[in-house]
Scaffold this motif. Structure first.
Motif, PDB file in Angstrom:
ATOM      1  N   GLY A  56      46.773  54.624  46.938  1.00 51.75           N
ATOM      2  CA  GLY A  56      45.940  55.687  47.497  1.00 51.75           C
ATOM      3  C   GLY A  56      44.632  55.211  48.096  1.00 51.75           C
TER       4      GLY A  56
ATOM      5  N   ARG B 285      30.426  63.039  55.159  1.00 49.13           N
ATOM      6  CA  ARG B 285      31.505  64.011  54.980  1.00 49.13           C
ATOM      7  C   ARG B 285      31.571  64.675  53.619  1.00 49.13           C
TER       8      ARG B 285
ATOM      9  N   ALA C 252      33.213  64.018  51.095  1.00 51.36           N
ATOM     10  CA  ALA C 252      34.594  64.130  50.619  1.00 51.36           C
ATOM     11  C   ALA C 252      34.892  62.927  49.731  1.00 51.36           C
TER      12      ALA C 252
ATOM     13  N   LEU D 186      36.423  59.590  48.297  1.00 48.36           N
ATOM     14  CA  LEU D 186      36.732  58.363  49.023  1.00 48.36           C
ATOM     15  C   LEU D 186      37.527  57.437  48.122  1.00 48.36           C
TER      16      LEU D 186
ATOM     17  N   HIS E  64      40.664  70.139  43.546  1.00 44.16           N
ATOM     18  CA  HIS E  64      42.003  70.658  43.300  1.00 44.16           C
ATOM     19  C   HIS E  64      42.007  71.315  41.939  1.00 44.16           C
ATOM     20  N   TRP E  65      42.735  72.464  41.802  1.00 51.19           N
ATOM     21  CA  TRP E  65      42.693  73.208  40.544  1.00 51.19           C
ATOM     22  C   TRP E  65      43.193  72.384  39.369  1.00 51.19           C
ATOM     23  N   GLN E  66      44.097  71.432  39.607  1.00 53.97           N
ATOM     24  CA  GLN E  66      44.588  70.626  38.488  1.00 53.97           C
ATOM     25  C   GLN E  66      43.578  69.555  38.064  1.00 53.97           C
ATOM     26  N   ASN E  67      42.574  69.287  38.930  1.00 54.63           N
ATOM     27  CA  ASN E  67      41.572  68.282  38.584  1.00 54.63           C
ATOM     28  C   ASN E  67      40.326  68.897  37.963  1.00 54.63           C
TER      29      ASN E  67
END
Lengths: 796, 358
Positions: A510, A566, A568, A570, A602-605
């Protein structure tokens, strides 16, 4: 090197068209970089008359012109030029054409409410000069409607070629003409220079100081008594302007003209400004300086060759003249200099002082040693023609150049290198066209003497190149390489193969691959290395003064920027070198470094820490596993740029293989990260050079081991002090019975303020017979005993 | 017997209307259990005269079969209802976003090196390497650069501070020193390519102070200029995946090759878009030549016996030509979003069998 076609035709008799000429230049190695063909560029521009003129009703500085092209209805043009007036002849271009200076396509438009159907142009808009105070004002008799290029006689394209550093000879019209003639598109015209008789003895003479003989092998000179130093004739000024030189005065322009025409740099002194009657070639004395023609003053060193008169330096040899002895409008007595200077000597001084001149350009590429006399005779003719007056005898110092050495050329050797066979007659013809003297010593070998204008031809292989170049690289067939004999050989070796695998594995995990420059500033170098790092002695700027100790440097800089831009999450990595300075030499090591920052929303995180040190620990472990290392030892020994309590090192014996963890908060601040509270940077560095050598195993694999008996699992929970490395117990438990215990998983951690409960699932794989409850109980007891003995853990 | 028949009919009705597993079990016991209707009836057969027994027995068995079938059918129906209820209870909102397994992308430089390696692998080349900090002697002198020559100055060299006294160290300005290293280490015959970082003190729109080159070297007793043309035109066709690539070998100058050439590729510019393989224009893509005898000597070989060619490719330039990234400087900006846009999936390993281009 830039030249108008007409100038080239002074030396080359050829009827080749422009395209053929340019293609030939490129294919003999004189790459055409640009062709400025006014006939093409200015074709739509025509002579026009302003038949009616009035002020624009709504704008003070605009006028409304009715423009006639000789026939047809007048065209309305809105014009901003202050010099536009009724009856004026100027240059018009219609909509739909491109204005050369701007590259913009002209369109019909409305200007302040009135239609404008074209444009009247200034010289600058046509790229004829910098003149932009008004539109071109042509004589009243200029015929309306005539193409402007025809009216002005602008038929001379200017060609610009890129010269390779070996071709000093082509820094002149004559050199280029000689190459083109050799390539078969014309003939070289003879250079006819009228002789000027000597009328008096020279006022100056030459001396070459001891120790300077190798740096100035020969010098010639001639004195002139002239009537004046007017402007150079128009034709010469036009040519100099076309190649980008500013005309100054006849004397200066003549030396510039000859420099470009035949490649012979010259210099003129105002003899009345010289002291004493001797000019000496010598090295500068310490502390001397010279104000040069470019207006700059230079401090000279004993490495700089100069020309000196009785009182001091008057010229930087082969580079630029001094201001103290320059010719001006009042000059009546002139002394002309032409010399052979050593290329390295000129190059060194020119480079050190940062002076780029036409003379230096040619001397450092070597000037024809036999061109002194020709240069003086050429200049004499032009000086007398332009300035009037008389010339002295020639004065010399130094030694005449030795004859050029002949070089043997084997006919078979040509074919062996070129891959094609030419007859000796073909080879001789090409070499003779290039000005070489060729003697056929036998059927198999020639003896070739290159012209003195080609000092770059020194070896047999130079000759082979010359012949092939003129014959045409295009005429050599393309032959595929024969298949390799060694079919078993691999392109990549095991180490390179492993790097490739690691790269793809990290991307699979990833992380995006990035590449950063190798440079960092001193602050970053110190932050990320305990050792000194190599420094650049001529860095490009203050941010790139050192080599990076680790690729992490670039990753951190890029991550700070990217995160700021950004906001976001990384994940990125880089495989590349890092450097440190050791006692003997600079050491380069290869790293795989990576960085993870932020969690993907994310909802799972929602309740996860996300990119904590465990994520980058996993990155290290997948890479190590790929390299065959399954169980590296964990140590809390890390470089100082890691967070001391949230990091670790993976070791094989004493060798560190990888470091992982959070970035030290102090460095996080230094790199300018603006992170939300609680967000940390997780990173790793894998020291690829410390891995055991990569090997390719050619042996087949052993048979797969299958177990007939079912494995059994037992869960054991221990109470541990908070600061104890619970992961290490996995190794302790495994070591109890390496045969029976096939796996140990740490599957639960619970901690309060004082103690941690950690649960391990032990998988037991019986091999030959089923284990009884008693056997299993005994094994578990053994595990507990060992764990309690080797750690502060107690069974819960 | 009619008494049994009516009891069976009532039981069948009850089974039909049972609404849960527990009552169905009650009916099963009432019919087929130890004291159930059928069981008791069968037991009573013993007291029945033999001549009637057969017929009655058959009737009872028919009742039994009917009850069994009814019980099974009802059981299946109830089980299905129960499962449906359970499933409804397990309902999941599948509109929630799934979490994807992230996959990183590879930098175009890595892709181009792998593509070029795959092509030269078919011609028997190995990969050689050399360090970024190189001696002035290997970077220039061994490659036939004369001292103080403009060719040397054109390289805009970075010099290392604190070089050892006996040798000046530089950041290599090209990958060509690997030619000499490989010759010294391997001798001839040799076919190698050497990709790596190179450095020149130049920083503007079209120059980066660090860039990448791939050096190529072939030395043996036969390789000549026609092979150089063949090898590089084979390479270009494979790399651009075009059978007809117009190439122009034009004489040039490098101190370490003679004859030297620069290679231009045919292309066109159509509305800001570069098309490789067209014939409108030429664009320079690489430099090459026959290795200079002095370099073969530097490599420890006899130039009368050994000969061959060398070439140098700019990796960024190849990437820009093939994949169209416009700005050289962004290659080394380290921005992962740039990699995500211009990069390559790690599973797309370039091979000639699958094609180089993803």
């Amino acid at each position: 090197m830039k030249f108008p076609l007409s100038w080239l035709h002074d030396h080359l008799d050829s009827d080749a068209d422009l395209t053929t000429l340019c293609d030939t230049l490129t294919m003999v190695g004189l790459e055409v970089e640009a062709v400025d063909d006014p006939h093409k560029k200015l074709a739509p521009f025509v002579v026009a008359e302003v038949v009616a003129y009035s002020k624009h009703p709504d704008a003070n500085c605009l006028s409304v012109c009715q423009v006639s092209l000789g026939s047809g209805d007048p065209i309305q043009v809105i014009c901003g030029a202050p010099n536009a007036h009724q009856g004026m002849k100027s240059v018009f271009v219609a909509p739909g054409n491109v204005v050369p200076s701007t590259g913009i396509l002209l369109k019909s438009s409305k200007i302040r409410g009135l239609k404008s159907n074209g444009m009247l142009c200034s010289e600058r808009e046509l790229q004829l000069s910098d003149e932009h105070d008004g539109i071109i004002d042509l004589p009243a008799d200029a015929p309306g409607g005539m193409a402007f290029v025809d009216y002005r006689g602008l038929h001379d394209p200017v060609i610009e070629v890129a010269l390779t550093p070996n071709r000093g000879d082509c820094a002149s019209m004559r050199g280029i003409a000689r190459d083109l003639a050799a390539a078969g598109i014309g003939t070289l015209k003879p250079l006819l220079i009228p002789e000027i008789a000597a009328s008096f003895s020279s006022s100056q003479c030459w001396a070459i100081a001891q120790g300077a003989e190798e740096h100035c092998s020969q010098v010639g000179g001639r004195a002139f008594s002239i009537d004046g130093n007017p402007a150079a004739p128009d034709w010469m000024q036009q040519r100099l302007l076309a190649i980008g030189l500013r005309p100054i005065s006849a004397l200066v322009d003549i030396t510039n003209y000859i420099t470009h025409d035949i490649g012979r740099p010259l210099h003129v002194f105002d003899a009345d400004k010289l002291h004493g009657d001797t000019l000496t070639m010598r090295f500068a004395n310490k502390g001397e300086n010279l104000l040069c023609l470019n207006g700059n003053s230079y401090n000279l060193t004993p490495d700089d060759l100069v020309i000196a008169d009785g009182e001091g330096t008057v010229s930087l040899a082969g580079i630029i003249g001094g201001g103290n002895s320059s010719c001006d409008a009042n000059t009546r007595r002139v002394f002309l200099e032409a010399a052979s200077f050593n290329a390295s000597t000129v190059a060194r001084t020119g480079r050190r002082l940062g002076i780029d001149s036409d003379a230096r350009f040619r001397f450092e590429r070597k000037v024809d040693l036999n061109s002194i006399d020709e240069g003086i005779r050429y200049a004499s003719h032009l000086i007398i023609e332009c300035c009037g007056g008389t010339a002295s005898e020639l004065v010399w110092a130094g030694s005449s150049p030795a004859p050029v050495t002949a070089i043997p050329l084997r006919i078979a050797r040509f074919a062996q290198i070129a891959g094609i066979t030419l007859s000796s007659a073909q080879i001789i013809e090409i070499l003779q066209h290039l000005g070489c003297t060729v003697v056929a010593e036998s059927d198999a070998q020639l003896s070739v003497t290159p012209p003195s204008s080609r000092p770059d031809i020194t070896l047999e292989v130079c000759m082979i190149e010359e012949v092939l170049r003129i014959y045409g690289y295009d005429n050599v067939p393309a032959t595929s390489l024969p298949a390799p004999e060694d079919r078993a050989k691999r392109t990549v070796n095991p180490a390179q193969r492993r790097i490739g695998l690691i790269r793809r594995r990290l991307a699979q995990a990833g992380l995006d691959e990035v590449i950063n420059l190798s440079f960092v500033d001193e602050g970053v170098a110190k932050m990320l290395s305990e050792h000194p790092v190599p420094r650049i002695s001529n860095p490009i700027n203050a941010e790139m003064t050192h080599l990076r100790p680790t690729p992490l440097a670039g990753l951190l800089q890029s991550a700070a920027q990217s995160y700021d831009r950004r906001r976001a999450a990384l994940a990125m990595f880089q495989i590349g070198p890092g450097w440190i300075r050791s006692a003997k030499a600079d050491r380069q090591s290869l790293y795989a470094a990576g960085l993870r920052l932020g969690v993907v929303a994310h909802w799972q995180n929602a309740h996860q820490g996300g990119n904590d040190p465990y994520a980058v620990k996993a990155d290290c472990l997948v890479v190590l596993e790929l390299c065959g290392i399954e169980q590296p030892q964990l140590r809390r020994k890390v470089p100082k740029h890691y967070h001391p309590y949230r990091s670790g090192g993976l070791f094989l014996g004493k060798k560190p293989l990888a470091y992982f963890g959070n970035l030290h908060p102090e460095i996080t601040e230094s790199f300018g990260f603006k992170l939300p509270n609680g967000t940390r940077i997780a990173m790793f560095e894998i020291l690829l050079d410390n891995l055991p050598p990569a090997k390719v195993k050619f042996a087949t694999k052993p048979a797969l081991e299958q177990f007939a008996l079912q494995p059994v699992t037992r869960d054991l929970s221990f109470a541990l002090p908070l600061d104890f490395a619970a992961g290490e117990l996995i190794r302790t438990i495994r070591a109890v019975d390496k045969k029976l215990i096939s796996d140990v998983a740490l599957f639960d951690v619970y901690s309060d303020d004082t103690v941690r409960a950690v649960a391990y699932r032990v998988t037991i794989q019986p091999h030959h017979e089923t284990l009884t409850e008693a056997d299993l109980g005994a094994l578990c007891q053994k595990i507990v005993t060992q764990v309690e003995k080797k750690s502060p853990a107690t069974l819960r | 017997m009619s008494e049994i028949a009516s009891k069976v009919t009532r039981l069948l009705e009850a089974i039909e209307t049972a609404d849960d597993a527990a009552s169905l079990e009650q009916y099963r016991l009432g019919a087929l259990g130890r004291k159930g209707l059928v069981t008791l009836a069968l037991k009573s057969l013993g007291g029945i005269p033999a001549e009637e027994r057969r017929e009655i027995g058959q009737t009872i068995n028919q009742h039994k079969a009917a009850l069994q079938a009814a019980l099974e059918q009802k059981h299946a129906v109830l089980h299905a209802q129960e499962r449906d209820a359970q499933m409804a209870h397990e309902a999941l909102d599948v509109s929630l976003p799934a979490q994807s397994t992230p996959m990183g992308m590879l930098h175009p430089i890595s892709q181009i090196i792998d593509e070029v390696s795959a092509i030269f692998a078919t011609m028997g080349f190995a990969i050689a390497e050399g360090p970024d900090i190189e001696s002035d002697a290997l970077n220039f002198t061994a490659l036939n650069f004369p001292h103080d020559h403009p060719a040397r100055e054109m390289h805009d060299t970075f010099y290392m501070a604190n070089s050892p006294e006996d040798q000046l160290m530089v950041l290599r300005t090209h990958t060509s020193p690997v030619q000499v290293r490989a010759l010294r280490a391997e001798g001839a015959p040799i076919r190698v390519i050497a990709p790596g970082r190179t450095y020149r003190s130049d920083h503007d729109m079209t120059h980066s102070p660090m860039f990448h080159q791939i050096e190529g070297l072939v030395i043996d007793e036969e390789t000549h200029f026609a092979h150089l043309k063949g090898c590089l035109s084979d390479f270009c066709r494979a790399f651009f995946e075009l059978n007809d690539v117009p190439l122009r070998f034009r004489p040039s100058f490098f101190p370490f090759t003679e004859p030297s050439a620069e290679v231009d590729i045919g292309c066109s510019h159509d509305r800001g878009c570069l098309i490789i393989g067209a014939r409108a224009d030429w664009m320079e893509i690489l430099g090459c030549g026959m290795v200079h005898p002095n370099v073969i000597k530097s490599g420890g070989l006899d130039p009368e016996r050994y000969q061959g060619f060398a070439f140098g490719l700019g990796i960024e330039r190849l990437a820009m030509l093939k994949y169209g990234m416009p700005d050289l400087r962004l290659f080394f900006d380290g921005d992962p979003h740039w990699t995500r846009h211009y990069g390559f999936a790690p599973l797309e390993f370039p091979t000639l069998s699958r094609g180089l281009r993803p």
